[in-house]
Write a protein that holds these residues in place. Structure first.
Motif, PDB file in Angstrom:
ATOM      1  N   PHE A  65       0.822  -1.204   0.000  1.00 57.89           N
ATOM      2  CA  PHE A  65       0.000   0.000   0.000  1.00 57.89           C
ATOM      3  C   PHE A  65       0.861   1.262   0.000  1.00 57.89           C
ATOM      4  N   PHE A  66       1.968   1.253   0.752  1.00 57.81           N
ATOM      5  CA  PHE A  66       2.866   2.410   0.741  1.00 57.81           C
ATOM      6  C   PHE A  66       3.512   2.589  -0.628  1.00 57.81           C
ATOM      7  N   LEU A  67       3.882   1.491  -1.264  1.00 60.77           N
ATOM      8  CA  LEU A  67       4.454   1.568  -2.599  1.00 60.77           C
ATOM      9  C   LEU A  67       3.432   2.117  -3.594  1.00 60.77           C
ATOM     10  N   ALA A  68       2.203   1.639  -3.506  1.00 65.05           N
ATOM     11  CA  ALA A  68       1.145   2.130  -4.399  1.00 65.05           C
ATOM     12  C   ALA A  68       0.856   3.604  -4.146  1.00 65.05           C
ATOM     13  N   ALA A  69       0.855   4.025  -2.884  1.00 63.46           N
ATOM     14  CA  ALA A  69       0.608   5.433  -2.564  1.00 63.46           C
ATOM     15  C   ALA A  69       1.736   6.314  -3.094  1.00 63.46           C
ATOM     16  N   THR A  70       2.975   5.846  -2.986  1.00 62.07           N
ATOM     17  CA  THR A  70       4.111   6.605  -3.506  1.00 62.07           C
ATOM     18  C   THR A  70       4.016   6.759  -5.016  1.00 62.07           C
ATOM     19  N   LEU A  71       3.701   5.667  -5.694  1.00 61.34           N
ATOM     20  CA  LEU A  71       3.567   5.734  -7.145  1.00 61.34           C
ATOM     21  C   LEU A  71       2.408   6.635  -7.564  1.00 61.34           C
ATOM     22  N   ALA A  72       1.308   6.609  -6.816  1.00 57.83           N
ATOM     23  CA  ALA A  72       0.170   7.469  -7.125  1.00 57.83           C
ATOM     24  C   ALA A  72       0.524   8.948  -6.935  1.00 57.83           C
ATOM     25  N   MET A  73       1.314   9.248  -5.894  1.00 57.44           N
ATOM     26  CA  MET A  73       1.728  10.635  -5.696  1.00 57.44           C
ATOM     27  C   MET A  73       2.662  11.100  -6.802  1.00 57.44           C
ATOM     28  N   LEU A  74       3.579  10.235  -7.236  1.00 56.88           N
ATOM     29  CA  LEU A  74       4.473  10.604  -8.340  1.00 56.88           C
ATOM     30  C   LEU A  74       3.695  10.824  -9.634  1.00 56.88           C
ATOM     31  N   LEU A  75       2.739   9.968  -9.894  1.00 55.35           N
ATOM     32  CA  LEU A  75       1.919  10.126 -11.085  1.00 55.35           C
ATOM     33  C   LEU A  75       1.090  11.402 -11.008  1.00 55.35           C
ATOM     34  N   GLY A  76       0.550  11.698  -9.838  1.00 52.68           N
ATOM     35  CA  GLY A  76      -0.212  12.930  -9.654  1.00 52.68           C
ATOM     36  C   GLY A  76       0.643  14.166  -9.869  1.00 52.68           C
ATOM     37  N   SER A  77       1.898  14.125  -9.419  1.00 52.24           N
ATOM     38  CA  SER A  77       2.776  15.276  -9.642  1.00 52.24           C
ATOM     39  C   SER A  77       3.108  15.432 -11.122  1.00 52.24           C
ATOM     40  N   CYS A  78       3.216  14.318 -11.844  1.00 55.85           N
ATOM     41  CA  CYS A  78       3.436  14.404 -13.296  1.00 55.85           C
ATOM     42  C   CYS A  78       2.242  15.049 -13.983  1.00 55.85           C
ATOM     43  N   TYR A  79       1.038  14.636 -13.604  1.00 52.12           N
ATOM     44  CA  TYR A  79      -0.162  15.224 -14.195  1.00 52.12           C
ATOM     45  C   TYR A  79      -0.313  16.687 -13.811  1.00 52.12           C
TER      46      TYR A  79
END
Length: 70
Positions: free
Chosen positions: A40-54
């Motif tokens: 879950f922490f890995l998924a949350a980190t990836l989601a935050m990185l993707l959100g910053s890209c968007y």
């Protein structure tokens, strides 16, 4: 705003997907055990990185648009 059958359909689909996320977290916990916290922490980190890209994409497009006009 008046809701029609399209809005009601999408609301129902959204509710089913939202409920499915909570069910799948229980399934993941039963299969992965304690490692599900790391997942879950890995998924949350990836989601935050993707959100910053968007979030950064409109700025990059604006800068490129200005450079093309020069």
């Amino acid at each position: 705003m008046v809701s029609g059958w399209k809005e009601a359909t999408f609301l129902g689909i959204g509710a089913m997907v939202g409920a499915g996320i909570f069910v799948l977290s229980g399934v993941a916990a039963s299969k992965a055990g304690p490692a599900v916290i790391v997942c879950f922490f890995l998924a949350a980190t990836l989601a935050m990185l993707l959100g910053s890209c968007y979030a950064e994409l409109p700025h990059v497009i604006l800068v490129l648009k200005e450079l093309m006009n020069i």
